[in-house]
Design a protein around this motif. Structure first.
Motif, PDB file in Angstrom:
ATOM      1  N   LEU A  31      29.022  -7.397 -43.062  1.00  0.00           N
ATOM      2  CA  LEU A  31      29.684  -8.853 -42.927  1.00  0.00           C
ATOM      3  C   LEU A  31      29.244  -9.792 -41.935  1.00  0.00           C
ATOM      4  CD1 LEU A  31      30.872 -10.396 -45.077  1.00  0.00           C
ATOM      5  CD2 LEU A  31      33.196  -9.956 -43.892  1.00  0.00           C
ATOM      6  N   ASP A  32      29.031  -9.067 -40.812  1.00  0.00           N
ATOM      7  CA  ASP A  32      28.804  -9.755 -39.547  1.00  0.00           C
ATOM      8  C   ASP A  32      27.465 -10.039 -39.578  1.00  0.00           C
ATOM      9  OD1 ASP A  32      28.435  -7.031 -38.916  1.00  0.00           O
ATOM     10  OD2 ASP A  32      28.864  -7.497 -36.755  1.00  0.00           O
ATOM     11  N   LEU A  33      26.590  -9.341 -40.185  1.00  0.00           N
ATOM     12  CA  LEU A  33      25.093  -9.522 -40.172  1.00  0.00           C
ATOM     13  C   LEU A  33      24.749 -10.596 -41.133  1.00  0.00           C
ATOM     14  CD1 LEU A  33      23.581  -6.019 -39.326  1.00  0.00           C
ATOM     15  CD2 LEU A  33      23.872  -8.060 -37.814  1.00  0.00           C
ATOM     16  N   ARG A  34      25.620 -10.858 -42.173  1.00  0.00           N
ATOM     17  CA  ARG A  34      25.079 -11.639 -43.477  1.00  0.00           C
ATOM     18  C   ARG A  34      24.861 -13.072 -42.979  1.00  0.00           C
ATOM     19  NH1 ARG A  34      27.665 -14.899 -47.028  1.00  0.00           N
ATOM     20  NH2 ARG A  34      29.594 -14.839 -46.002  1.00  0.00           N
ATOM     21  N   PRO A  35      23.937 -13.604 -43.467  1.00  0.00           N
ATOM     22  CA  PRO A  35      23.475 -14.720 -43.023  1.00  0.00           C
ATOM     23  C   PRO A  35      24.256 -15.640 -43.947  1.00  0.00           C
ATOM     24  CG  PRO A  35      21.748 -13.905 -44.484  1.00  0.00           C
ATOM     25  CD  PRO A  35      22.582 -12.950 -44.139  1.00  0.00           C
ATOM     26  N   HIS A  36      24.796 -16.794 -43.414  1.00  0.00           N
ATOM     27  CA  HIS A  36      25.556 -17.950 -44.144  1.00  0.00           C
ATOM     28  C   HIS A  36      25.245 -19.337 -43.452  1.00  0.00           C
ATOM     29  CE1 HIS A  36      28.247 -18.852 -40.698  1.00  0.00           C
ATOM     30  NE2 HIS A  36      28.163 -17.679 -40.370  1.00  0.00           N
ATOM     31  N   ILE A  37      25.507 -20.112 -44.505  1.00  0.00           N
ATOM     32  CA  ILE A  37      25.149 -21.575 -44.143  1.00  0.00           C
ATOM     33  C   ILE A  37      26.614 -22.184 -43.835  1.00  0.00           C
ATOM     34  CG2 ILE A  37      24.535 -23.839 -45.158  1.00  0.00           C
ATOM     35  CD1 ILE A  37      23.008 -22.197 -47.501  1.00  0.00           C
ATOM     36  N   GLU A  39      29.504 -24.588 -43.048  1.00  0.00           N
ATOM     37  CA  GLU A  39      30.372 -25.575 -43.776  1.00  0.00           C
ATOM     38  C   GLU A  39      30.146 -25.425 -45.250  1.00  0.00           C
ATOM     39  OE1 GLU A  39      29.055 -29.215 -42.196  1.00  0.00           O
ATOM     40  OE2 GLU A  39      29.629 -28.696 -40.321  1.00  0.00           O
ATOM     41  N   MET A  40      29.630 -24.216 -45.737  1.00  0.00           N
ATOM     42  CA  MET A  40      29.450 -24.034 -47.109  1.00  0.00           C
ATOM     43  C   MET A  40      30.188 -22.756 -47.591  1.00  0.00           C
ATOM     44  SD  MET A  40      26.100 -23.706 -49.599  1.00  0.00           S
ATOM     45  CE  MET A  40      25.590 -25.353 -49.174  1.00  0.00           C
ATOM     46  N   GLY A  41      30.892 -22.694 -48.559  1.00  0.00           N
ATOM     47  CA  GLY A  41      31.817 -21.583 -48.941  1.00  0.00           C
ATOM     48  C   GLY A  41      30.864 -20.501 -49.400  1.00  0.00           C
ATOM     49  N   ALA A  42      31.716 -19.422 -49.437  1.00  0.00           N
ATOM     50  CA  ALA A  42      30.721 -18.225 -49.791  1.00  0.00           C
ATOM     51  C   ALA A  42      30.325 -18.263 -51.356  1.00  0.00           C
ATOM     52  CB  ALA A  42      31.577 -16.921 -49.727  1.00  0.00           C
ATOM     53  N   ASP A  43      31.275 -18.799 -52.093  1.00  0.00           N
ATOM     54  CA  ASP A  43      30.877 -18.875 -53.594  1.00  0.00           C
ATOM     55  C   ASP A  43      29.557 -19.961 -53.759  1.00  0.00           C
ATOM     56  OD1 ASP A  43      32.578 -17.186 -54.545  1.00  0.00           O
ATOM     57  OD2 ASP A  43      34.094 -18.823 -55.145  1.00  0.00           O
ATOM     58  N   ALA A  44      29.454 -21.128 -53.036  1.00  0.00           N
ATOM     59  CA  ALA A  44      28.336 -21.763 -53.188  1.00  0.00           C
ATOM     60  C   ALA A  44      27.182 -21.292 -52.668  1.00  0.00           C
ATOM     61  CB  ALA A  44      28.648 -23.103 -52.252  1.00  0.00           C
ATOM     62  N   GLU A  45      27.259 -20.174 -51.418  1.00  0.00           N
ATOM     63  CA  GLU A  45      26.205 -19.694 -50.928  1.00  0.00           C
ATOM     64  C   GLU A  45      25.379 -18.658 -52.024  1.00  0.00           C
ATOM     65  OE1 GLU A  45      27.495 -17.581 -47.551  1.00  0.00           O
ATOM     66  OE2 GLU A  45      27.001 -19.566 -46.295  1.00  0.00           O
ATOM     67  N   ARG A  46      26.396 -17.807 -52.808  1.00  0.00           N
ATOM     68  CA  ARG A  46      26.068 -17.152 -53.777  1.00  0.00           C
ATOM     69  C   ARG A  46      25.455 -17.744 -54.839  1.00  0.00           C
ATOM     70  NH1 ARG A  46      31.608 -15.371 -52.653  1.00  0.00           N
ATOM     71  NH2 ARG A  46      31.415 -13.348 -51.346  1.00  0.00           N
ATOM     72  N   PHE A  47      25.899 -18.718 -55.311  1.00  0.00           N
ATOM     73  CA  PHE A  47      25.420 -19.494 -56.483  1.00  0.00           C
ATOM     74  C   PHE A  47      24.025 -20.004 -55.984  1.00  0.00           C
ATOM     75  CE2 PHE A  47      24.595 -23.297 -58.912  1.00  0.00           C
ATOM     76  CZ  PHE A  47      25.060 -22.866 -60.190  1.00  0.00           C
TER      77      PHE A  47
END
Length: 124
Positions: A31-37, A39-47
């Motif tokens: 989880l700590d290596l997962r890229p993320h955006i 101010e965007m939630g995980a559901d929005a990133e997945r979608f």
């Protein structure tokens, strides 16, 4: 017009497979290596990730569009299950639904782009 459409399909092929590789890394890494955006939630990133992958690959392979989209949906199901192999991750049905919706929205986008390209070709 056909040459430019073929060129767009080649670009979509490369971008679609790159997006798929990002999904594979993001889903199976800790989880700590997962890229993320930010101010965007995980559901929005997945979608958005599955929207990008689904739309690019469905546009790149128009004759196999539904086979490709079905494969991406099956991949989403399999990767969600595979998250149980990583101690810091978990697979949830809600996450799969978001990913499937993103994939299907991507398929609709690719279909719309092909329809638009056909209409423009008739006008030209």
């Amino acid at each position: 017009m056909t040459d430019s459409l073929d060129h767009l399909r080649r670009i979509a092929t490369i971008l679609g497979w790159c997006a798929l590789l990002v999904i594979l890394f993001s889903t199976l890494s800790p989880l700590d290596l997962r890229p993320h955006i930010p101010e965007m939630g995980a559901d929005a990133e997945r979608f958005l990730a599955y929207l990008a992958t689904g739309s690019m690959l469905a546009f790149a392979y128009p004759r196999q569009r539904w086979f490709v989209l079905g494969g991406v949906v099956l991949l989403a199901l399999g990767l969600e299950w595979a998250q149980s192999w990583e101690a810091t991750r978990h697979g949830r049905p809600h996450d799969v639904v978001v990913k499937i919706l993103g994939t299907l929205a991507g398929g609709c986008l690719a279909t719309s782009l092909d329809y638009l390209a056909r209409r423009l070709r008739r006008v030209a």
